[in-house]
Design a protein around this motif. Structure first.
Motif, PDB file in Angstrom:
ATOM      1  N   GLY A 249       8.905  11.027 -17.040  1.00 13.61           N
ATOM      2  CA  GLY A 249      10.351  11.647 -17.059  1.00 13.61           C
ATOM      3  C   GLY A 249      10.933  11.399 -15.937  1.00 13.61           C
ATOM      4  N   ARG A 250      10.340  10.549 -14.871  1.00  9.56           N
ATOM      5  CA  ARG A 250      11.113  10.240 -13.590  1.00  9.56           C
ATOM      6  C   ARG A 250      11.556   8.870 -13.151  1.00  9.56           C
ATOM      7  NH1 ARG A 250       7.666  12.865  -8.709  1.00  9.56           N
ATOM      8  NH2 ARG A 250       9.647  12.566  -7.752  1.00  9.56           N
ATOM      9  N   LEU A 251      11.319   7.994 -14.575  1.00 10.55           N
ATOM     10  CA  LEU A 251      11.821   6.680 -14.287  1.00 10.55           C
ATOM     11  C   LEU A 251      12.902   6.180 -15.165  1.00 10.55           C
ATOM     12  CD1 LEU A 251       8.097   5.291 -14.720  1.00 10.55           C
ATOM     13  CD2 LEU A 251       9.377   5.766 -12.740  1.00 10.55           C
ATOM     14  N   PRO A 252      13.586   5.331 -14.875  1.00  4.85           N
ATOM     15  CA  PRO A 252      14.772   4.816 -15.634  1.00  4.85           C
ATOM     16  C   PRO A 252      14.241   4.450 -16.994  1.00  4.85           C
ATOM     17  CG  PRO A 252      14.935   3.652 -13.443  1.00  4.85           C
ATOM     18  CD  PRO A 252      13.202   4.506 -13.458  1.00  4.85           C
TER      19      PRO A 252
ATOM     20  N   TRP B  91       4.899  -3.050 -11.638  1.00  8.22           N
ATOM     21  CA  TRP B  91       4.568  -2.293 -10.309  1.00  8.22           C
ATOM     22  C   TRP B  91       3.124  -1.433 -10.633  1.00  8.22           C
ATOM     23  CZ3 TRP B  91       7.702   2.557  -8.384  1.00  8.22           C
ATOM     24  CH2 TRP B  91       6.956   3.059  -6.960  1.00  8.22           C
ATOM     25  N   VAL B  92       2.450  -1.782  -9.820  1.00  5.60           N
ATOM     26  CA  VAL B  92       0.955  -0.930  -9.629  1.00  5.60           C
ATOM     27  C   VAL B  92       1.213   0.178  -8.678  1.00  5.60           C
ATOM     28  CG1 VAL B  92      -1.375  -0.710  -9.797  1.00  5.60           C
ATOM     29  CG2 VAL B  92      -0.198  -2.572 -10.976  1.00  5.60           C
ATOM     30  N   PRO B  93       1.386   1.344  -8.509  1.00  9.57           N
ATOM     31  CA  PRO B  93       1.620   2.511  -7.682  1.00  9.57           C
ATOM     32  C   PRO B  93       0.189   2.548  -7.034  1.00  9.57           C
ATOM     33  CG  PRO B  93       3.047   3.257  -9.436  1.00  9.57           C
ATOM     34  CD  PRO B  93       1.911   2.063 -10.033  1.00  9.57           C
TER      35      PRO B  93
ATOM     36  N   ARG C 148       3.169   9.337  -2.920  1.00 10.62           N
ATOM     37  CA  ARG C 148       4.120  10.633  -2.432  1.00 10.62           C
ATOM     38  C   ARG C 148       4.904  11.134  -3.298  1.00 10.62           C
ATOM     39  NH1 ARG C 148       6.548   8.621   3.266  1.00 10.62           N
ATOM     40  NH2 ARG C 148       8.367   9.415   2.467  1.00 10.62           N
ATOM     41  N   PRO C 149       5.195  12.365  -3.087  1.00 11.17           N
ATOM     42  CA  PRO C 149       5.843  13.035  -4.239  1.00 11.17           C
ATOM     43  C   PRO C 149       7.268  12.141  -4.430  1.00 11.17           C
ATOM     44  CG  PRO C 149       5.265  14.776  -2.799  1.00 11.17           C
ATOM     45  CD  PRO C 149       5.008  13.502  -2.188  1.00 11.17           C
ATOM     46  N   ASP C 150       7.875  11.629  -3.694  1.00 10.54           N
ATOM     47  CA  ASP C 150       9.156  10.734  -3.774  1.00 10.54           C
ATOM     48  C   ASP C 150       8.760   9.454  -4.074  1.00 10.54           C
ATOM     49  OD1 ASP C 150       8.245  10.072  -1.625  1.00 10.54           O
ATOM     50  OD2 ASP C 150       9.919   9.911  -0.282  1.00 10.54           O
ATOM     51  N   THR C 151       7.837   8.882  -4.320  1.00 11.85           N
ATOM     52  CA  THR C 151       7.605   7.501  -4.731  1.00 11.85           C
ATOM     53  C   THR C 151       8.085   7.179  -6.015  1.00 11.85           C
ATOM     54  OG1 THR C 151       5.418   7.613  -3.466  1.00 11.85           O
ATOM     55  CG2 THR C 151       5.642   5.740  -5.034  1.00 11.85           C
ATOM     56  N   PRO C 152       7.915   8.085  -7.066  1.00  3.91           N
ATOM     57  CA  PRO C 152       8.621   7.403  -8.515  1.00  3.91           C
ATOM     58  C   PRO C 152      10.008   7.094  -8.360  1.00  3.91           C
ATOM     59  CG  PRO C 152       7.115   9.333  -8.767  1.00  3.91           C
ATOM     60  CD  PRO C 152       7.145   9.053  -7.359  1.00  3.91           C
ATOM     61  N   GLU C 153      10.856   7.858  -7.222  1.00  4.29           N
ATOM     62  CA  GLU C 153      12.169   7.516  -7.238  1.00  4.29           C
ATOM     63  C   GLU C 153      12.533   6.028  -6.693  1.00  4.29           C
ATOM     64  OE1 GLU C 153      13.675  10.474  -4.630  1.00  4.29           O
ATOM     65  OE2 GLU C 153      12.762  12.194  -5.653  1.00  4.29           O
TER      66      GLU C 153
ATOM     67  N   ALA D 135       0.824  -0.997  -0.071  1.00  6.42           N
ATOM     68  CA  ALA D 135       0.013   0.132  -0.130  1.00  6.42           C
ATOM     69  C   ALA D 135       0.809   1.117   0.157  1.00  6.42           C
ATOM     70  CB  ALA D 135      -0.872   0.026   1.294  1.00  6.42           C
ATOM     71  N   ASP D 136       1.824   1.294   0.701  1.00  5.43           N
ATOM     72  CA  ASP D 136       2.795   2.416   0.749  1.00  5.43           C
ATOM     73  C   ASP D 136       4.315   1.800   0.575  1.00  5.43           C
ATOM     74  OD1 ASP D 136       4.240   4.589   1.140  1.00  5.43           O
ATOM     75  OD2 ASP D 136       3.731   5.137   3.480  1.00  5.43           O
ATOM     76  N   PRO D 137       4.895   1.942  -0.666  1.00  4.57           N
ATOM     77  CA  PRO D 137       6.056   1.365  -0.895  1.00  4.57           C
ATOM     78  C   PRO D 137       7.280   2.040  -0.194  1.00  4.57           C
ATOM     79  CG  PRO D 137       5.251   2.414  -2.849  1.00  4.57           C
ATOM     80  CD  PRO D 137       4.009   2.523  -1.916  1.00  4.57           C
ATOM     81  N   THR D 138       6.957   3.252  -0.072  1.00 10.74           N
ATOM     82  CA  THR D 138       7.922   4.030   0.907  1.00 10.74           C
ATOM     83  C   THR D 138       8.115   3.685   2.254  1.00 10.74           C
ATOM     84  OG1 THR D 138       6.727   5.938   1.604  1.00 10.74           O
ATOM     85  CG2 THR D 138       7.359   6.241  -0.498  1.00 10.74           C
ATOM     86  N   ALA D 139       7.383   2.984   2.637  1.00 12.29           N
ATOM     87  CA  ALA D 139       7.268   2.496   4.165  1.00 12.29           C
ATOM     88  C   ALA D 139       7.308   1.032   4.319  1.00 12.29           C
ATOM     89  CB  ALA D 139       6.477   3.307   5.001  1.00 12.29           C
TER      90      ALA D 139
END
Length: 308
Positions: A77-80, A42-44, A49-54, A27-31
């Motif tokens: 523009g934020r993905l490899p 990946w289905v976000p 959050r603003p930093d999730t794409p990183e 549910a929250d990949p940053t945590a």
């Protein structure tokens, strides 16, 4: 290969999984304590959050990011380079088109005024001051994508005159180019904005755009908040010359002390045009089909290019 999804109910909604695919609910990949190694699809979450794409940079095997949203502005523009970004075009067509029709009818039939009267327990009826009507209106739809087309299909039976605008003209489909807006806006009773947020559309609805709209016109924003210049919009609406119904604002949420909240010619909904009960079945149905295409080496749909 692992697939990350943000909703537990998504497991059943994906449909049959290809052999060798394991689904993890994150549910929250940053945590999340989940190991990003092995994640290929990946289905976000909707409200990332603003930093999730990183996080994509920490997934060495990631090949596809399938969004649940129609807009890809937070991800483009934020993905490899190795990662293919796909949006949820088509998933939100019916719900957002319904919201657009509702927004227009709310304004022209003055439902907002009647709700305010109800709160005061007033039977607000004046036979000598009838409401406006939708029939006969000239509607300009700025954004001729799938949602714009769905809105037009639902508006056509109301006996309206529809004009569509896209980034480039499509004469065979009677779609005008965006650079024709200065000529088209003065003739529109209702302007519906349903464009993706890109560098070109950010601030599109500026002071000049609004000034070109005729007196008594209605602006409907079902796109993204930054498509409109909030200061210019607030200043124009404060004159009472035009009205607006918006599902998106900039900033979002709109601060409680913002003047737009109390303007009688403005109706605001909290970014809910696509929030309906049928959303997850449609969204995960798309994600499941995309997963199967990817595993079987087939061409993916809804690939984001040039920001949308």
């Amino acid at each position: 290969m692992k697939m990350w999804i943000p909703h537990q109910q998504g497991r059943q909604l994906l449909g049959p999984l290809p052999e060798g695919v394991t689904v993890e609910v994150v549910a929250d990949p940053t945590a999340s304590p989940c190991d990003p190694a092995g994640v290929g699809f990946w289905v976000p979450p909707f409200l990332a959050r603003p930093d999730t794409p990183e996080l994509a940079g920490t997934m060495p095997e990631l090949a596809v990011v399938q969004l649940l949203t129609a807009g890809a502005d937070s991800w483009a523009g934020r993905l490899p380079e190795r990662v293919t970004l796909c949006d949820a075009r088509g998933v939100h067509d019916s719900s957002t088109a319904e919201w657009i029709v509702t927004a227009i009818l709310t304004h022209v039939r003055d439902f907002a005024g009647f709700v305010r009267s109800q709160a005061r327990r007033e039977w607000s009826y004046d036979a000598f001051a009838p409401t406006d009507e939708l029939a006969g209106k000239r509607i300009l739809v700025v954004g001729a994508g799938s949602i714009g087309a769905a809105a037009c299909a639902r508006l056509a039976p109301f006996e309206v005159d529809l004009t569509l605008v896209a980034r480039t003209a499509r004469p065979a489909e009677r779609v005008h180019a965006v650079d024709e807006l200065p000529r088209l806006l003065p003739h529109a009773n209702i302007v519906v904005v349903i464009v993706p947020l890109t560098a070109q559309t950010r601030g599109m609805v500026d002071a000049a755009f609004l000034a070109a709209m005729p007196d008594g016109a209605l602006l409907v924003n079902a796109a993204r908040g930054p498509v409109a210049d909030t200061a210019a919009l607030t200043a124009e609406l404060a004159t009472g010359r035009i009205g607006a119904v918006v599902d998106v604002t900039d900033p979002e949420p709109l601060p409680a002390d913002h003047p737009l909240w109390t303007m009688p010619n403005v109706v605001i909904s909290p970014h809910i045009a696509g929030s309906v009960r049928g959303l997850l079945p449609r969204a995960y149905g798309l994600a499941g089909r995309q997963l199967r295409r990817f595993v079987h080496g087939e061409t993916l749909r809804n690939v984001v290019e040039q920001g949308y």
